[in-house]
Scaffold this motif. Sequence first.
Motif, PDB file in Angstrom:
ATOM      1  N   LEU A  17       0.813  -1.219   0.000  1.00 22.05           N
ATOM      2  CA  LEU A  17       0.000   0.000   0.000  1.00 22.05           C
ATOM      3  C   LEU A  17       0.846   1.268   0.000  1.00 22.05           C
ATOM      4  CD1 LEU A  17      -2.706  -1.063   2.615  1.00 22.05           C
ATOM      5  CD2 LEU A  17      -2.931  -0.983   0.125  1.00 22.05           C
ATOM      6  N   ARG A  18       0.217   2.347  -0.409  1.00 20.13           N
ATOM      7  CA  ARG A  18       0.854   3.666  -0.383  1.00 20.13           C
ATOM      8  C   ARG A  18      -0.042   4.573   0.440  1.00 20.13           C
ATOM      9  NH1 ARG A  18       3.891   0.609  -1.970  1.00 20.13           N
ATOM     10  NH2 ARG A  18       4.981   0.465  -3.956  1.00 20.13           N
ATOM     11  N   VAL A  19       0.539   5.676   0.914  1.00 21.69           N
ATOM     12  CA  VAL A  19      -0.252   6.614   1.714  1.00 21.69           C
ATOM     13  C   VAL A  19       0.035   8.043   1.270  1.00 21.69           C
ATOM     14  CG1 VAL A  19       1.489   6.682   3.574  1.00 21.69           C
ATOM     15  CG2 VAL A  19      -0.888   7.304   4.069  1.00 21.69           C
ATOM     16  N   ALA A  20      -1.003   8.855   1.281  1.00 24.52           N
ATOM     17  CA  ALA A  20      -0.837  10.283   1.002  1.00 24.52           C
ATOM     18  C   ALA A  20      -1.401  11.057   2.188  1.00 24.52           C
ATOM     19  CB  ALA A  20      -1.559  10.675  -0.279  1.00 24.52           C
ATOM     20  N   LEU A  21      -0.667  12.087   2.616  1.00 24.59           N
ATOM     21  CA  LEU A  21      -1.123  12.958   3.703  1.00 24.59           C
ATOM     22  C   LEU A  21      -1.431  14.319   3.103  1.00 24.59           C
ATOM     23  CD1 LEU A  21       1.488  11.996   6.466  1.00 24.59           C
ATOM     24  CD2 LEU A  21      -0.754  10.993   6.006  1.00 24.59           C
ATOM     25  N   ASP A  22      -2.680  14.763   3.301  1.00 22.69           N
ATOM     26  CA  ASP A  22      -3.137  16.018   2.687  1.00 22.69           C
ATOM     27  C   ASP A  22      -2.738  16.087   1.208  1.00 22.69           C
ATOM     28  OD1 ASP A  22      -4.507  16.913   4.913  1.00 22.69           O
ATOM     29  OD2 ASP A  22      -2.708  17.827   5.774  1.00 22.69           O
ATOM     30  N   GLN A  23      -2.953  14.972   0.530  1.00 26.19           N
ATOM     31  CA  GLN A  23      -2.787  14.856  -0.932  1.00 26.19           C
ATOM     32  C   GLN A  23      -1.342  14.916  -1.410  1.00 26.19           C
ATOM     33  OE1 GLN A  23      -5.654  17.492  -2.812  1.00 26.19           O
ATOM     34  NE2 GLN A  23      -7.366  16.431  -1.847  1.00 26.19           N
ATOM     35  N   GLU A  24      -0.394  14.595  -0.501  1.00 26.79           N
ATOM     36  CA  GLU A  24       1.014  14.476  -0.897  1.00 26.79           C
ATOM     37  C   GLU A  24       1.469  13.078  -0.512  1.00 26.79           C
ATOM     38  OE1 GLU A  24       3.420  16.792  -1.927  1.00 26.79           O
ATOM     39  OE2 GLU A  24       2.392  18.713  -1.685  1.00 26.79           O
ATOM     40  N   LEU A  25       2.179  12.397  -1.414  1.00 23.96           N
ATOM     41  CA  LEU A  25       2.682  11.061  -1.085  1.00 23.96           C
ATOM     42  C   LEU A  25       3.560  11.128   0.147  1.00 23.96           C
ATOM     43  CD1 LEU A  25       3.666   9.399  -4.476  1.00 23.96           C
ATOM     44  CD2 LEU A  25       1.904   8.647  -2.860  1.00 23.96           C
ATOM     45  N   SER A  26       3.394  10.142   1.032  1.00 24.64           N
ATOM     46  CA  SER A  26       4.166  10.133   2.267  1.00 24.64           C
ATOM     47  C   SER A  26       4.552   8.693   2.585  1.00 24.64           C
ATOM     48  CB  SER A  26       3.338  10.776   3.382  1.00 24.64           C
ATOM     49  OG  SER A  26       4.116  10.906   4.541  1.00 24.64           O
ATOM     50  N   PHE A  36       4.541   5.401   5.922  1.00 25.99           N
ATOM     51  CA  PHE A  36       3.826   4.936   7.111  1.00 25.99           C
ATOM     52  C   PHE A  36       4.451   5.399   8.433  1.00 25.99           C
ATOM     53  CE2 PHE A  36       0.362   2.397   5.465  1.00 25.99           C
ATOM     54  CZ  PHE A  36       0.718   2.288   4.124  1.00 25.99           C
ATOM     55  N   ALA A  37       5.695   5.845   8.381  1.00 24.91           N
ATOM     56  CA  ALA A  37       6.346   6.321   9.606  1.00 24.91           C
ATOM     57  C   ALA A  37       6.050   7.803   9.858  1.00 24.91           C
ATOM     58  CB  ALA A  37       7.854   6.102   9.495  1.00 24.91           C
ATOM     59  N   ALA A  38       5.411   8.453   8.915  1.00 26.75           N
ATOM     60  CA  ALA A  38       5.198   9.904   9.007  1.00 26.75           C
ATOM     61  C   ALA A  38       4.240  10.266  10.155  1.00 26.75           C
ATOM     62  CB  ALA A  38       4.649  10.422   7.689  1.00 26.75           C
ATOM     63  N   PRO A  39       4.502  11.407  10.815  1.00 24.48           N
ATOM     64  CA  PRO A  39       3.607  11.859  11.893  1.00 24.48           C
ATOM     65  C   PRO A  39       2.298  12.416  11.338  1.00 24.48           C
ATOM     66  CG  PRO A  39       5.414  13.420  11.577  1.00 24.48           C
ATOM     67  CD  PRO A  39       5.676  12.273  10.643  1.00 24.48           C
ATOM     68  N   LEU A  40       1.240  12.318  12.143  1.00 24.54           N
ATOM     69  CA  LEU A  40      -0.085  12.776  11.701  1.00 24.54           C
ATOM     70  C   LEU A  40      -0.443  14.164  12.237  1.00 24.54           C
ATOM     71  CD1 LEU A  40      -2.284   9.552  12.007  1.00 24.54           C
ATOM     72  CD2 LEU A  40      -1.549  10.719   9.919  1.00 24.54           C
ATOM     73  N   ALA A  41       0.447  14.747  13.026  1.00 30.23           N
ATOM     74  CA  ALA A  41       0.146  16.054  13.630  1.00 30.23           C
ATOM     75  C   ALA A  41      -0.202  17.065  12.542  1.00 30.23           C
ATOM     76  CB  ALA A  41       1.351  16.533  14.439  1.00 30.23           C
ATOM     77  N   GLY A  42      -1.359  17.699  12.678  1.00 34.95           N
ATOM     78  CA  GLY A  42      -1.772  18.738  11.737  1.00 34.95           C
ATOM     79  C   GLY A  42      -2.367  18.223  10.440  1.00 34.95           C
ATOM     80  N   VAL A  43      -2.360  16.904  10.254  1.00 37.28           N
ATOM     81  CA  VAL A  43      -2.869  16.332   8.997  1.00 37.28           C
ATOM     82  C   VAL A  43      -4.401  16.259   9.046  1.00 37.28           C
ATOM     83  CG1 VAL A  43      -2.957  14.227   7.595  1.00 37.28           C
ATOM     84  CG2 VAL A  43      -0.767  15.029   8.527  1.00 37.28           C
ATOM     85  N   ARG A  44      -5.045  16.680   7.955  1.00 35.88           N
ATOM     86  CA  ARG A  44      -6.513  16.632   7.903  1.00 35.88           C
ATOM     87  C   ARG A  44      -7.037  15.474   7.082  1.00 35.88           C
ATOM     88  NH1 ARG A  44      -7.236  22.458   5.699  1.00 35.88           N
ATOM     89  NH2 ARG A  44      -5.297  21.701   4.798  1.00 35.88           N
ATOM     90  N   GLU A  45      -6.240  15.055   6.083  1.00 30.93           N
ATOM     91  CA  GLU A  45      -6.729  14.019   5.164  1.00 30.93           C
ATOM     92  C   GLU A  45      -5.646  12.962   4.933  1.00 30.93           C
ATOM     93  OE1 GLU A  45      -9.187  15.463   1.795  1.00 30.93           O
ATOM     94  OE2 GLU A  45      -7.746  14.428   0.507  1.00 30.93           O
TER      95      GLU A  45
END
Lengths: 146, 82
Positions: B52-61, B63-72
């Motif tokens: 799987l892949r993940v995008a945070l606020d529509q930017e590729l990121s 799984f180790a990335a922090p979620l602070a401030g993320v809306r989507e």
Amino acid sequence: MQVRVQAGPFDYGAECAGFGQGGRDVGAVVTFLGVVRDDSGTLQRMEIEHYPGMTEKAIAAIVDKARLRWALADVLVIHRHGALHPGEAIMMVATAARHRVAAFEAAEFLMDYLKSRAPFWKKEFGPDGAEWVAAKDEDEDALGRW
Amino acid sequence: MIEVLYFAWLRERIGLPRERVETDAVTVADLVEELKAREERYALAFADVTALRVALDQELSDFAAPLAGVREVAFFPPMTGG
């Protein structure tokens, strides 16, 4: 520079006509058309899902990356989503530059990145049901050459 | 509150395209663990996150990335454009 993500068809000939021309600094225009191919001989249709919002941003970021690398006078990317049938145009890329090497390389770069860095997912429908198209290792490896 | 989106076969396996999730997860991986603990369909869908892949606020990121401030947060299989 133009990026269009749309469900409806586009007119490749009309898009190519006049693209990048008219200025005095363009010596090369490269255009590429991606078409729905039927490898199995039984493909009924393809459905392309995308991530509205991110798709446009991701493609714009890919175009920006290409423009940092090559001096491009113009770039056009059109990518469709929704239901598409064999033989139908899925997407196109056009680049205009002073010299052909830049225009060709930038077009290939855009294609390579659109394949695995723009949020589109293809699903193929045939007589035995539907299947999601799996990403190929070669597509990921292709980015390595840039 | 985070908006979580699913695409392609992940959307089909989970059975919905998006949902709002109340979470204190610090990283994407923590959020995945919370989702997996919810129900079998999530556990199955997220069984192999390397697929799987993940995008945070529509930017590729990642799984180790922090979620602070993320809306989507969006989860999806590797992309097949072009």
